[in-house]
Every structure is written in structure tokens, then in C-alpha cells.
Motif scaffolding. Sequence first.
Motif, PDB file in Angstrom:
ATOM      1  N   GLN A  39      69.815 -10.121   9.675  1.00 27.76           N
ATOM      2  CA  GLN A  39      69.736  -9.808  11.101  1.00 27.76           C
ATOM      3  C   GLN A  39      71.038 -10.185  11.806  1.00 27.76           C
ATOM      4  O   GLN A  39      71.541  -9.437  12.655  1.00 27.76           O
ATOM      5  N   ALA A  40      71.583 -11.342  11.472  1.00 30.54           N
ATOM      6  CA  ALA A  40      72.847 -11.775  12.068  1.00 30.54           C
ATOM      7  C   ALA A  40      73.969 -10.802  11.717  1.00 30.54           C
ATOM      8  O   ALA A  40      74.804 -10.456  12.565  1.00 30.54           O
ATOM      9  N   HIS A  41      73.988 -10.365  10.472  1.00 31.05           N
ATOM     10  CA  HIS A  41      75.043  -9.459  10.005  1.00 31.05           C
ATOM     11  C   HIS A  41      74.992  -8.130  10.739  1.00 31.05           C
ATOM     12  O   HIS A  41      76.033  -7.595  11.154  1.00 31.05           O
ATOM     13  N   ALA A  42      73.803  -7.604  10.937  1.00 25.22           N
ATOM     14  CA  ALA A  42      73.656  -6.334  11.649  1.00 25.22           C
ATOM     15  C   ALA A  42      74.150  -6.468  13.093  1.00 25.22           C
ATOM     16  O   ALA A  42      74.851  -5.579  13.606  1.00 25.22           O
ATOM     17  N   LEU A  43      73.783  -7.541  13.761  1.00 21.04           N
ATOM     18  CA  LEU A  43      74.222  -7.767  15.140  1.00 21.04           C
ATOM     19  C   LEU A  43      75.731  -7.977  15.210  1.00 21.04           C
ATOM     20  O   LEU A  43      76.396  -7.487  16.128  1.00 21.04           O
ATOM     21  N   GLY A  68      82.845 -16.113   9.783  1.00 19.50           N
ATOM     22  CA  GLY A  68      82.119 -17.250   9.212  1.00 19.50           C
ATOM     23  C   GLY A  68      80.777 -16.832   8.643  1.00 19.50           C
ATOM     24  O   GLY A  68      80.336 -17.344   7.607  1.00 19.50           O
ATOM     25  N   LEU A  69      80.130 -15.896   9.315  1.00 16.25           N
ATOM     26  CA  LEU A  69      78.869 -15.357   8.810  1.00 16.25           C
ATOM     27  C   LEU A  69      79.086 -14.651   7.476  1.00 16.25           C
ATOM     28  O   LEU A  69      78.333 -14.867   6.517  1.00 16.25           O
ATOM     29  N   ALA A  70      80.104 -13.811   7.400  1.00 14.96           N
ATOM     30  CA  ALA A  70      80.386 -13.101   6.147  1.00 14.96           C
ATOM     31  C   ALA A  70      80.680 -14.084   5.019  1.00 14.96           C
ATOM     32  O   ALA A  70      80.233 -13.898   3.876  1.00 14.96           O
ATOM     33  N   LEU A  71      81.406 -15.147   5.336  1.00 18.34           N
ATOM     34  CA  LEU A  71      81.732 -16.163   4.332  1.00 18.34           C
ATOM     35  C   LEU A  71      80.465 -16.829   3.804  1.00 18.34           C
ATOM     36  O   LEU A  71      80.238 -16.908   2.595  1.00 18.34           O
TER      37      LEU A  71
END
Length: 304
Positions: free
Chosen positions: A218-222, A236-239
Motif C-alpha cells: 500500500q505504501a509503495h502504491a501511494l 527509503g521505502l524501496a530500500l
Amino acid sequence: MAKNILPIFSTLIFIFPNELVSHNLRAWENRISTCSFSYAPRVSQRMPFPNRWKSLSLKGGESELFQQQSREANVFLAKVAEQAERYEEMVEAMRSIAKLGVELTSDERSLLSVAYKNVVGSRRASWKIISSMDQKETAASIKVLIQQYLAKVEKELSEVCRDIIELLDVYLIPTAVDPEAKVFYLKMAGDYWRYLAEVAAGPRREEAAGQAVAAYRQAHALALEHLPPTHPVRLGLALNYSVFYYEILSQPEEACALAKKAFDEAISDLDALSEDSYKDATLIMQLLRDNLTLWTVSAPPAPA
């Protein structure tokens, strides 16, 4: 500027293949194999506090000190606790603010992240050390004692993780209007479910991993919709999402694909960044590149 970043990264990785030196210590988690990241810029340097805080009205008494009625008073105490490196009390102060049910400022989000990251980080490091001792020990009587100690640390770690996850689910994610804040909180939720998965086994590990996947996805989509490729929260999320793929799901191809895509998308936009934003972005890109190198080297050879 962007065209010069790859040689710099390659040189750093050649010199420090398993550990890169960072000027921002808060960017690091305690870890054994791969890099993950918590983006929380240092918010309270060791300097005098603003004059407006000199008139704060604080409740006294040890039992209620970190449960102030004033939001600003709790922020003040959280910053004092951070400077004193008393992170459990920093958590108490930030928990009181989170439970107000209001959207946190960027400064408050950073304080919240720093507080919980330090409290859980010490327990993660302890768990990894004791777990390693348990795997190496052969004497049955000693192994029993080590496993009891390991269970104690795991219980403490789980309590911290579930505490912040409850705050995120009940108070912070529902009140987040700003997309950056929502991505920040969902990433935190994914991170702390990942920490639970690290120390769990069987159905408990599967449950924690499933919750982490849901939060990260969900975070990645946003993030893809609302944040630019060079934004530190998106990077940082991708990492951390890629670390989850590699370490928890044991899917190195997906981990590498996610990390490489984030790196490639960000590098094309570096020229447009200010100096401060450039430093934030390239720090995380350096960690992405470090992981990609480590994972590529560690990958088993392809079958003939």
C-alpha cells in the motif's frame, strides 16, 4: 551531477564491500547482512531550546511526567529525552502525542520514528547476537539458558513492535491526510511487522510477513503516485521493501528488481535537486547500490 554518482558509489563499495560509512547515523539500523533505512532527519541538535518553551507549564511527578496535557510539552520532553539518549521515555512522550488522534507534523513524525527505532534497534541487535550463540552452542544445559534469554529478548522486541503498530493502525494512519505522512506511516508498519517476522517462526512468521507485505504494498502504491523518485521517504521505502523481499520472503530476484528500479528512476532526477535534497537522496541510493552489490555477489550461480 548525476553522471558522476556511479563512479563514486562503485569506489565506496569497492573499499567497504559490507559496510558503508555514513555521516547520518540515524540512517542506519542494526543489521547483519543488508542495509535498511529509517528516514528521520535529526530534529533536536544539542543546542538551546526555543524561548517559547521557557513558559511551558509541565505536570510534575515521575508517574505523569511523560503524559503531559500540552502537545508542545510532550514534544519538548521527547527532545530532552533524545538528547539524554533515554529512548524508552522518548517513546512515552511521543505515544502521548500520537494518541491525541491528530495529524503529526514532520518534526513529530521524525521524533516518533527515532524513539521507536532506537528502542527496538537495541533489542534486535541483542536478539541477533544471542540467536547466533544459540546456533553455535552444543552443550544442552547451556543451550537451555541461552534459549530462555532469547525468549525474554524476543518478548520485549515483540511488545515494542506491537505497541507502535497499534498506534499506527488506530491513530496515525487513519488521521494522515498528507500522502507523504501516509507513506511514512505505512512504511513504518511494514518495517515493524518485518521485525516481528525476523524473530518469529511457523504461523506467527507467516502472519507477520503477510501484514508486512500488505503495508509495504500500500505504501509503495501511494509513493509511486504522490512522491517523486528522489524523495527520501519513497527511496527509503524501496530500500526496506527490497530487504523484506530478500531476507524474509527469500526472493532475491524480486528484491534486486525493486531496488534497481528505484535506483534507476532516482538517478535520472538528481540534477534537479537542491544540495540538501541531493545528499538525502544519494545517501539512500548508496545503500540501495550496496545491497544490490551484496545480493548479486551472494546469489548462487545459474544452472548450466
